[in-house]
Design a protein around this motif. Sequence first.
Motif, PDB file in Angstrom:
ATOM      1  N   ALA A   3     -16.733  -4.392  10.954  1.00 29.14           N
ATOM      2  CA  ALA A   3     -16.869  -5.787  10.535  1.00 29.14           C
ATOM      3  C   ALA A   3     -17.686  -5.863   9.254  1.00 29.14           C
ATOM      4  O   ALA A   3     -17.359  -6.616   8.332  1.00 29.14           O
ATOM      5  N   SER A   4     -18.735  -5.015   9.158  1.00 20.80           N
ATOM      6  CA  SER A   4     -19.539  -5.026   7.930  1.00 20.80           C
ATOM      7  C   SER A   4     -18.736  -4.459   6.765  1.00 20.80           C
ATOM      8  O   SER A   4     -18.955  -4.827   5.617  1.00 20.80           O
ATOM      9  N   TYR A   5     -17.776  -3.577   7.079  1.00 23.57           N
ATOM     10  CA  TYR A   5     -16.857  -3.078   6.038  1.00 23.57           C
ATOM     11  C   TYR A   5     -16.101  -4.244   5.416  1.00 23.57           C
ATOM     12  O   TYR A   5     -16.006  -4.362   4.193  1.00 23.57           O
ATOM     13  N   LEU A   6     -15.577  -5.129   6.263  1.00 24.31           N
ATOM     14  CA  LEU A   6     -14.830  -6.273   5.734  1.00 24.31           C
ATOM     15  C   LEU A   6     -15.752  -7.208   4.959  1.00 24.31           C
ATOM     16  O   LEU A   6     -15.363  -7.775   3.938  1.00 24.31           O
ATOM     17  N   MET A   7     -17.017  -7.356   5.444  1.00 23.41           N
ATOM     18  CA  MET A   7     -17.971  -8.195   4.704  1.00 23.41           C
ATOM     19  C   MET A   7     -18.282  -7.611   3.346  1.00 23.41           C
ATOM     20  O   MET A   7     -18.387  -8.326   2.354  1.00 23.41           O
ATOM     21  N   LEU A   8     -18.443  -6.257   3.308  1.00 19.69           N
ATOM     22  CA  LEU A   8     -18.741  -5.601   2.027  1.00 19.69           C
ATOM     23  C   LEU A   8     -17.598  -5.845   1.042  1.00 19.69           C
ATOM     24  O   LEU A   8     -17.828  -6.117  -0.135  1.00 19.69           O
ATOM     25  N   ARG A   9     -16.364  -5.770   1.526  1.00 19.64           N
ATOM     26  CA  ARG A   9     -15.216  -5.989   0.634  1.00 19.64           C
ATOM     27  C   ARG A   9     -15.253  -7.395   0.037  1.00 19.64           C
ATOM     28  O   ARG A   9     -14.893  -7.598  -1.116  1.00 19.64           O
ATOM     29  N   ARG A  10     -15.670  -8.363   0.859  1.00 23.24           N
ATOM     30  CA  ARG A  10     -15.733  -9.739   0.358  1.00 23.24           C
ATOM     31  C   ARG A  10     -16.811  -9.897  -0.694  1.00 23.24           C
ATOM     32  O   ARG A  10     -16.725 -10.769  -1.552  1.00 23.24           O
ATOM     33  N   ALA A  11     -17.886  -9.072  -0.568  1.00 23.23           N
ATOM     34  CA  ALA A  11     -19.048  -9.278  -1.434  1.00 23.23           C
ATOM     35  C   ALA A  11     -18.830  -8.705  -2.829  1.00 23.23           C
ATOM     36  O   ALA A  11     -19.546  -9.060  -3.750  1.00 23.23           O
ATOM     37  N   ILE A  12     -17.869  -7.798  -3.002  1.00 23.63           N
ATOM     38  CA  ILE A  12     -17.653  -7.175  -4.307  1.00 23.63           C
ATOM     39  C   ILE A  12     -16.398  -7.757  -4.947  1.00 23.63           C
ATOM     40  O   ILE A  12     -15.337  -7.779  -4.333  1.00 23.63           O
ATOM     41  N   ASP A  13     -16.519  -8.231  -6.198  1.00 20.94           N
ATOM     42  CA  ASP A  13     -15.373  -8.855  -6.856  1.00 20.94           C
ATOM     43  C   ASP A  13     -14.544  -7.847  -7.640  1.00 20.94           C
ATOM     44  O   ASP A  13     -13.343  -7.973  -7.743  1.00 20.94           O
ATOM     45  N   GLU A  14     -15.227  -6.847  -8.206  1.00 26.42           N
ATOM     46  CA  GLU A  14     -14.526  -5.936  -9.111  1.00 26.42           C
ATOM     47  C   GLU A  14     -13.701  -4.938  -8.278  1.00 26.42           C
ATOM     48  O   GLU A  14     -14.254  -4.218  -7.445  1.00 26.42           O
ATOM     49  N   PRO A  15     -12.345  -4.873  -8.470  1.00 28.45           N
ATOM     50  CA  PRO A  15     -11.487  -4.108  -7.552  1.00 28.45           C
ATOM     51  C   PRO A  15     -11.811  -2.611  -7.450  1.00 28.45           C
ATOM     52  O   PRO A  15     -11.851  -2.088  -6.334  1.00 28.45           O
ATOM     53  N   THR A  16     -12.051  -1.920  -8.582  1.00 34.10           N
ATOM     54  CA  THR A  16     -12.304  -0.471  -8.483  1.00 34.10           C
ATOM     55  C   THR A  16     -13.602  -0.199  -7.757  1.00 34.10           C
ATOM     56  O   THR A  16     -13.681   0.700  -6.917  1.00 34.10           O
ATOM     57  N   GLN A  17     -14.623  -1.000  -8.091  1.00 31.81           N
ATOM     58  CA  GLN A  17     -15.900  -0.832  -7.414  1.00 31.81           C
ATOM     59  C   GLN A  17     -15.767  -1.109  -5.919  1.00 31.81           C
ATOM     60  O   GLN A  17     -16.281  -0.367  -5.085  1.00 31.81           O
ATOM     61  N   ARG A  18     -15.017  -2.164  -5.592  1.00 33.86           N
ATOM     62  CA  ARG A  18     -14.820  -2.521  -4.198  1.00 33.86           C
ATOM     63  C   ARG A  18     -14.148  -1.376  -3.449  1.00 33.86           C
ATOM     64  O   ARG A  18     -14.564  -0.980  -2.365  1.00 33.86           O
ATOM     65  N   ALA A  19     -13.101  -0.817  -4.082  1.00 35.86           N
ATOM     66  CA  ALA A  19     -12.365   0.273  -3.438  1.00 35.86           C
ATOM     67  C   ALA A  19     -13.268   1.472  -3.201  1.00 35.86           C
ATOM     68  O   ALA A  19     -13.291   2.067  -2.123  1.00 35.86           O
ATOM     69  N   LYS A  20     -14.067   1.815  -4.227  1.00 37.93           N
ATOM     70  CA  LYS A  20     -14.919   3.005  -4.147  1.00 37.93           C
ATOM     71  C   LYS A  20     -15.972   2.841  -3.051  1.00 37.93           C
ATOM     72  O   LYS A  20     -16.135   3.700  -2.188  1.00 37.93           O
TER      73      LYS A  20
END
Lengths: 228, 235
Positions: free
Chosen positions: A124-141
């Motif tokens: 669940a925190s994984y999904l929250m982390l994805r929401r918190a990052i806007d920049e796609p490459t950074q989010r993916a990494k």
Amino acid sequence: MREKIIYILAAAAAVLLVRNLYVILLGLPDEAQQGPIYRIMFFHIPSAITCFIGFFAAGISSAIYLATKNPRYDAIDVASTEVSLAFATVVLATGSIWARIIWGIWWTWDARLTSMLVCWLLYASYLMLRRAIDEPTQRAKFSAVLSIFAFSDVIIVWKSIEWWRTQHPGPVLSIRTGGGRMDPAMEAAIYWNLLALILFGLVLVLVRLRQEETRREIDGMRQMAHAI
Amino acid sequence: MQQTKQRGAMSWVGNVAVIFGKDLRAELRTKEALHASLSFALVILLLFSFAFDPSAEQTHDIAGGLLWIVYAFAGTLILNRSFVRELPNDCLDGLIAAPIPAWTLFLGKSLANFVLVLAVELISLPIFGIFYNVRWAQQGWALLLVLALTTWGLTVVGTMFSALTVNLRIRELMLPILIYPIMIPALLGAMEVTGPLIAGKPLEGDLLTWVRLLVGFDIIFTSLSVALVSTKQKG
């Protein structure tokens, strides 16, 4: 082509689920000690295995993403994590219902239940982390790193019934016990339902994957429009 | 990079030491994270005295749990500052661009955080002993071992995720959500061992199993973090 595969898989899953429900509800007798409530295990155990497979797939695709930086693997990562989290929720819910009937309590803090709850919180925190990052490459990494960390807990959940003496029942499937813990007809029903749920999960992942690819396409177009 | 390799196998120790020294110096000059973390630990200890009767015998039984909740919360404050400190004047970009492998940077920062968190723990432990009337030093060396093992596990995971969350708007909110679930095996082991050690039981039998869990946690997460930091550098 991909559409067709999704429809075929979905149809196969639907047919299998109906067939399994017939066998589980009408074909198999009540269990000697637990009565009718034992039937919940035909969804509890396959859901657990399906969500572990999904988290494993997410972990592998995260590792491949970090090695290749191909955004496709990030899409697989998020798709299979989301679907697996839904299956993990099913595992916790069905387990709680069973516990209320058999143990008389909804929840107990033994190693299996606790580590599974931790597993749920981690993803669940994984999904929250994805929401918190806007920049796609950074989010993916970053989410790939978290996904690999989180998978270490899946191993703990899987092994917990061997490592600790838990209130949760020990292994019953003969691939882990060597046989003799369960009636072969009941065990077969578990495997059939596992197949059905895996197919169902796969369909959901494929649909989610397509959605993720479309989203990236739209993002690309939007950026191009802004550039013009 | 090439030069670093030529300087021989020991150069990475030097890199780690430089980062370690730099972080400690920077922190000791301002002491902002240390002060915040210490006073936070004291405030929680104070709050616990209202939640539980400090003189009751049961309080000694849950002492391990209390202590580690305090340490985990207070430690997060230090871990949060570890990378936030590098944001002004673009220090973080400078560090990333420095000609050293990313994992030595990571290890240096982890070591500095380790020393800082351990310092907070060692200062608040006697205060805990005074407030709750606990004679905690009977198994002093064993307790120190458990403190060191757990703190290393916490700082390695914490430094890793502190690096991941440093660029987020809501980093102070995300860090605890991300690290506490991952830390649970280490915290659980530490709580199980610390309670009996404070009560004066020797480190043997069942307690050793938990220490083994701590060692395993440290090894797994240190190697995982170092491996992941190295792959991230390539990209």
